[in-house]
Enzyme design. Structure first.
Site, mmCIF file in Angstrom:
data_model
loop_
_atom_site.group_PDB
_atom_site.id
_atom_site.type_symbol
_atom_site.label_atom_id
_atom_site.label_comp_id
_atom_site.label_asym_id
_atom_site.label_seq_id
_atom_site.Cartn_x
_atom_site.Cartn_y
_atom_site.Cartn_z
ATOM 1 C CB SER A 255 -0.779 -0.001 1.421
ATOM 2 O OG SER A 255 -0.163 0.396 2.284
ATOM 3 C CE LYS A 256 -0.627 7.919 -2.410
ATOM 4 N NZ LYS A 256 -1.617 8.561 -3.185
ATOM 5 N NE ARG A 257 -1.276 2.418 6.434
ATOM 6 C CZ ARG A 257 -0.639 1.261 6.899
ATOM 7 N NH1 ARG A 257 0.254 1.562 7.824
ATOM 8 N NH2 ARG A 257 -1.190 -0.030 6.616
ATOM 9 N N GLY A 259 5.021 2.979 1.845
ATOM 10 C CA GLY A 259 5.939 3.354 0.948
ATOM 11 C C GLY A 259 5.730 2.813 -0.269
#
Ligand code: GLU
Length: 474
Positions: A255-257, A259
């Protein structure tokens, strides 16, 4: 006869920003080609007209170039197997559907999406894997003509042999075998005339002389279909290797969270390309050397046999490690350009002190914004004292800073000498000595080496800051 050189490719669909998982696929293909002195080709798979956008293609090229990848053939540089955009290769796909039709390997399929969905549902609820039920597989010529005459547009379906299996040796996963009865006849050309992924992807690999395809494991199930198509056409198939996916730390899709954002985001966040390349090269591939390596060195040591079979986990801490390594090695000019992305930095650092500032920062930051903070601390007016620094200064007391101001009159060559003089006069040593000095001079408890900070601060600023500390220490 010249031995056929190894040719790899990256074949992205321009339907979004490039993410780390796909960037790793691109990198592995580029490394594999460079390792063998072969060629790396960029092909844009833009057959999905609705989702493909020129701006994403442009962004892809920017991201791949930023990463330091160079392709010998591609939409921007051309090459002898062009065009390199699938949307410009329609005519060649049509000639191959004609060949398959002549060999009786495809048939027109008039099933509507609604009919197909219904059949799928029925099979699933009966506990069977959904595959094409064969509704149009045996239409007579008359039946076909009647449907065409009524204006129906057929899709083209590939006839998979009833018996047997398609097997291949995956470069990463070893022998793979798919029974034909599990595959089911599949569409190679949609009713609107657009080629299906299996078809254009397989054809272009063969027509472009691609010898090795490294791609995500999500494509594994497509491979037997692609091999069947190429076999039916008598075309040479590449060797395929399917990479385990890149997952987040917890094992869920990245996920974006965690990285796993786009390359554009990483670039805007200040990640250096050589940091990302060194990280990605080791994401699922083992390197014996732990040093920061240039692309050519990474290529030299790249071996498909060193690719792991387990999913790779994206680890931000590892990326930060390579970021520090990259900063340590980058030349001063690039380091400055990188830092100067932080708004206002160049105006804040006096030109005469730029080199010293760059070297001071080198081991003390991972993002450009940190350089901006330190430029303000060093060259700005009196920096604010953080709460903790203020307590340290207060605890040291007025008398201590009175002594430091006297010591300044001695015009010491550097911080160490100055601190020694303060210690001799006050009897204070170690942390009790250094912490108040750092806090008074920088407003912070941590930061770059004081010895290196000293000449950048200069006597006038140092004196002002010590005077303020003396006042605070009352
Ligand atoms: N266009 C496909 C994708 O982006 C390419 C798959 C492949 O590498 O064969 O997933």
């Amino acid at each position: 006869m010249r031995a056929m050189s190894l040719r790899t490719r990256f074949a992205p669909s321009p339907t979004g920003q490039l993410h780390v998982g796909n960037a790793r696929t691109a990198l592995f293909n580029a490394l594999l080609a460079a390792h063998a002195g072969g060629e790396f080709i960029l092909r844009i798979e833009d057959t999905d007209a609705e989702r493909s956008r020129t701006e994403f293609e442009v962004a892809l090229l920017v991201d791949l170039s930023w990463l330091g990848l160079r392709w010998q053939e591609g939409p921007d540089v051309g090459g002898r197997h062009g065009p390199y955009r699938q949307s410009e290769r329609r005519a060649s796909y049509r000639s191959f559907t004609d060949k398959l039709a002549a060999k009786g390997r495809i048939y027109p399929c008039f099933c509507t999406p609604a009919e197909l969905a219904l059949s799928r549902k029925a099979q699933l609820s009966a506990g069977r894997p959904p595959r094409y039920a064969g509704t149009c597989a045996h239409l007579t010529d008359d039946e076909i003509q009647a449907r065409l005459a009524s204006g129906l547009q057929p899709a083209l379906r590939f006839r998979v042999p009833e018996d047997g299996a398609t097997a291949f040796e995956d470069l990463i996963r070893g022998l793979q075998r798919f029974a034909h009865k599990d595959i089911g006849d599949f569409i190679i050309c949609r009713a609107d005339g657009s080629p299906a992924f299996f078809f254009s992807n397989a054809l272009d690999d063969a027509l472009m002389g691609i010898t090795h395809v490294v791609r995500g494991e999500d494509h594994l199930a497509n491979t037997p279909r692609q091999l069947l198509i190429l076999q039916a056409l008598g075309l040479q198939a590449p060797r395929y290797g399917h990479l385990p996916l890149v997952l987040g730390q917890g094992g869920a899709p990245l996920s974006k969270r965690e990285g796993g954002g786009s390359l554009q985001e990483l670039r805007h966040a200040g990640i250096l390309p050589e940091a990302l390349v060194n990280y990605l090269a080791r994401l699922g591939h083992v390197y014996a050397r732990n040093a920061l390596l240039a692309f050519d060195e990474l290529a030299r040591d790249f071996e498909v046999a060193h690719i792991g079979h387990a999913p790779a986990h994206f680890d931000q801490a590892q990326l930060e490690h390579w970021q520090r390594e990259a900063i340590r090695h980058v030349d001063a000019e690039r380091l400055w350009d990188w830092m100067a992305q932080a708004p206002g930095l160049s105006a804040r650092v006096p030109a005469a002190q730029r080199s010293a500032f760059i070297e001071l920062m080198r081991g003390n930051l991972t993002r450009p914004a940190e350089a901006r903070v330190w430029a303000e601390v060093i060259f700005g007016e009196l920096p604010d004292l953080a709460d903790a620094a203020r307590s340290v200064v207060r605890a040291a007391g007025h008398a201590f800073f009175e002594v430091t101001m006297q010591a300044m009159r001695g015009r010491h060559a550097g911080f160490a000498e100055f601190a020694k003089a303060v210690s001799a006069a006050t009897g204070v040593r170690g942390k009790q000595l250094f912490m108040p000095l750092r806090a008074a001079l920088t407003g912070m408890e941590h930061g770059p080496e004081m010895e290196k900070l000293w000449p950048l601060l200069g006597a006038a600023r140092i004196e002002t800051r010590l005077r303020r500390a003396a006042e605070l220490g009352n």
